[in-house]
Design an enzyme around this catalytic site. Structure first.
Site, PDB file in Angstrom:
ATOM      1  N   ARG A 124       0.728  -1.144   0.144  1.00 20.09           N
ATOM      2  CA  ARG A 124      -0.150  -0.078  -0.079  1.00 20.09           C
ATOM      3  C   ARG A 124       0.902   1.276   0.080  1.00 20.09           C
ATOM      4  O   ARG A 124       0.598   2.157   0.983  1.00 20.09           O
ATOM      5  CB  ARG A 124      -1.182  -0.146   0.998  1.00 20.09           C
ATOM      6  N   GLN A 129      -1.234   2.714  -5.521  1.00 21.75           N
ATOM      7  CA  GLN A 129      -2.715   3.138  -5.199  1.00 21.75           C
ATOM      8  C   GLN A 129      -3.698   2.654  -6.084  1.00 21.75           C
ATOM      9  O   GLN A 129      -4.912   2.341  -5.827  1.00 21.75           O
ATOM     10  CB  GLN A 129      -2.722   4.625  -4.692  1.00 21.75           C
ATOM     11  N   ASP A 132      -4.752  -0.914  -5.975  1.00 18.65           N
ATOM     12  CA  ASP A 132      -5.207  -1.614  -4.706  1.00 18.65           C
ATOM     13  C   ASP A 132      -6.363  -2.281  -4.617  1.00 18.65           C
ATOM     14  O   ASP A 132      -7.324  -1.284  -4.432  1.00 18.65           O
ATOM     15  CB  ASP A 132      -5.154  -0.297  -3.706  1.00 18.65           C
ATOM     16  N   SER A 135      -8.591  -2.035  -1.347  1.00 16.61           N
ATOM     17  CA  SER A 135      -9.338  -0.770  -1.172  1.00 16.61           C
ATOM     18  C   SER A 135     -10.532  -0.889  -1.929  1.00 16.61           C
ATOM     19  O   SER A 135     -11.631  -0.417  -1.362  1.00 16.61           O
ATOM     20  CB  SER A 135      -8.459   0.421  -1.324  1.00 16.61           C
ATOM     21  N   TYR A 228      -1.380  -0.600   9.778  1.00 17.62           N
ATOM     22  CA  TYR A 228      -2.258  -1.407  10.440  1.00 17.62           C
ATOM     23  C   TYR A 228      -2.336  -1.411  11.684  1.00 17.62           C
ATOM     24  O   TYR A 228      -1.650  -0.990  12.533  1.00 17.62           O
ATOM     25  CB  TYR A 228      -1.968  -2.910   9.843  1.00 17.62           C
TER      26      TYR A 228
END
Ligand code: NAD
Length: 379
Positions: A124, A129, A132, A135, A228
């Protein structure tokens, strides 16, 4: 020679998504690739064969013919052992592999000498992006969870002032404010609910508040590696349990999304807390697939406990298959930017940080260490 990129019809039960959508097919075809789509591959997601053809794809009738011609296979779910067998040795396959839960399929790809990339392993970092898929699919899940909850609730979500009296807004509580949780907050706010969000990462507070929701503050910050969450200490868990239980007992709709990478989902809503919930309230547990954030959740089922409805949905992104496929397909398109050269050749040097991190299997070996370790341990 052009690279032959194929997308099959997904065979996993309940999977409606498709890895390529016509818009992305058009871009790949324009770049000089040969694109083949299996008959009916997009129909459950709302994309017709005619649209794929118009975008420049060739429609292929059987998986055998499709896989037999492929250099690059794009899938949503990992290939079954039967699908792997239909691919030629050396074929590159990209999907959400969920490797730790599909070790036999990983072994089948290894034994078939395929090269497999797991999109969920894409790091990530800013450069990745657009690739991803975790996501993009979590966005779909967070959105759908609120709609399912609103549909099951006997209440309106918004405040209404009508000739028949004033309706108070429903209280919506979102536990876990990562990508899915933030989308759930935004969706519940748009529906007019009074929304509260909670996460163990303090940084999530600002994002929750920026969406117009209240952030439940616990005086801990459990941000771990890579941004995370880390597992909480027993003392932190006790603090959390009390605060969450009080908030859940006052909510009309609870959406739980809490996850810790590589671990069972944390239990946030105990059996006792469910006992404190209001009659008619609804809990949607997005962590059902990894054990559930609610102690009573049954994965894939909707259950009634006293007067509370608890839903443990599986594969929610598939329930918004059109846009989930569109976003996933764009993630793949961005990933292919690393894997196919502008003059139409497959890259064989996987030293790029993103390729190296997401490479699961190549040349008869499992390259993702945690998965290789699990296979070696015979798990
Ligand atoms: P996830 O699915 O791993 O977890 C969902 C949420 O649950 C997380 O916000 C986590 O903090 C929370 N959580 C874990 N234990 C909890 C507990 N006991 N109580 C309450 N909440 C708990 O998360 P995700 O959506 O994949 O996002 C994880 C992180 O990655 C976030 O920091 C997010 O902003 C970041 N991220 C970065 C990028 C990027 O830079 N490209 C993209 C997406 C996400």
């Amino acid at each position: 020679m052009a690279v032959c990129v194929v997308a099959p019809k997904e065979v996993a039960s309940g999977e409606k998504r498709v890895a390529l959508v016509p818009e992305v097919v058009g871009r790949l075809a324009k770049a000089g690739n040969r694109v083949c789509i299996e008959t009916g591959a997009g129909e459950d997601a709302g994309f017709t064969d005619a649209e794929f053809t118009a975008a420049g794809a060739q429609i292929i009738g059987t998986p055998k013919e499709l896989y037999g011609s492929a250099d690059l296979v794009l899938k949503v779910q990992p290939p079954t052992a039967a699908e792997s067998k239909l691919m030629r040795e050396g074929t590159v396959v990209i999907a959400l592999m969920n490797a730790s839960r599909n070790l036999d399929l990983v072994a089948a790809m290894r034994d078939r000498n395929l090269t497999a990339f797991a999109l969920e392993l894409v790091p990530r970092i800013t450069r990745a992006q657009s690739m991803d898929a975790l996501s993009s699919q979590a966005t779909a899940a967070g959105y759908k969870a609120v709609l399912i909850g609103a549909g099951l609730s006997p209440r309106f979500l918004p405040m209404l002032t009508t000739a028949a009296g004033t309706i108070r807004p429903a209280k919506v509580l979102i536990l876990g404010a990562g990508v899915a949780g933030l989308m759930a907050i935004a969706t519940a706010r748009r529906l007019g609910g009074m929304v509260e969000g909670y996460d163990v990462r303090r940084a999530a507070g600002e994002q929750v508040r920026s969406l117009g929701a209240k952030f439940l503050e616990l005086q801990i910050n459990a941000e771990g590696a890579g941004g995370y969450a880390r597992e909480l200490t027993p003392e932190e868990k006790a603090l959390e349990s009390k605060m969450v239980s009080d908030a859940v007992s006052q909510a009309d709709l609870v959406i739980t999304t809490a996850a810790i990478p590589g671990r069972k989902a944390p239990v946030l809503v105990t059996k006792e807390t469910v006992g404190r919930m209001k009659p008619g309230s609804v809990l949607i547990d997005l962590a059902a697939e990894t054990g559930g954030n609610c102690e009573l959740t049954k994965a894939g089922k909707t259950i009634q406990v006293n007067d509370v409805t608890i839903v443990g949905p599986l594969n929610l992104p598939s329930q918004t298959a059109y846009h989930a496929s569109q976003m996933y397909s764009k993630n793949l398109q961005a990933f292919l930017g690393l894997l196919v050269t502008p003059d139409g050749k497959l890259v064989t040097d996987y030293s790029d940080e993103i390729l190296a991190a997401s490479l699961l299997v190549t040349a008869g070996a499992v390259r993702h260490k945690p998965t290789a370790d699990l296979l070696a341990a015979g798990k």
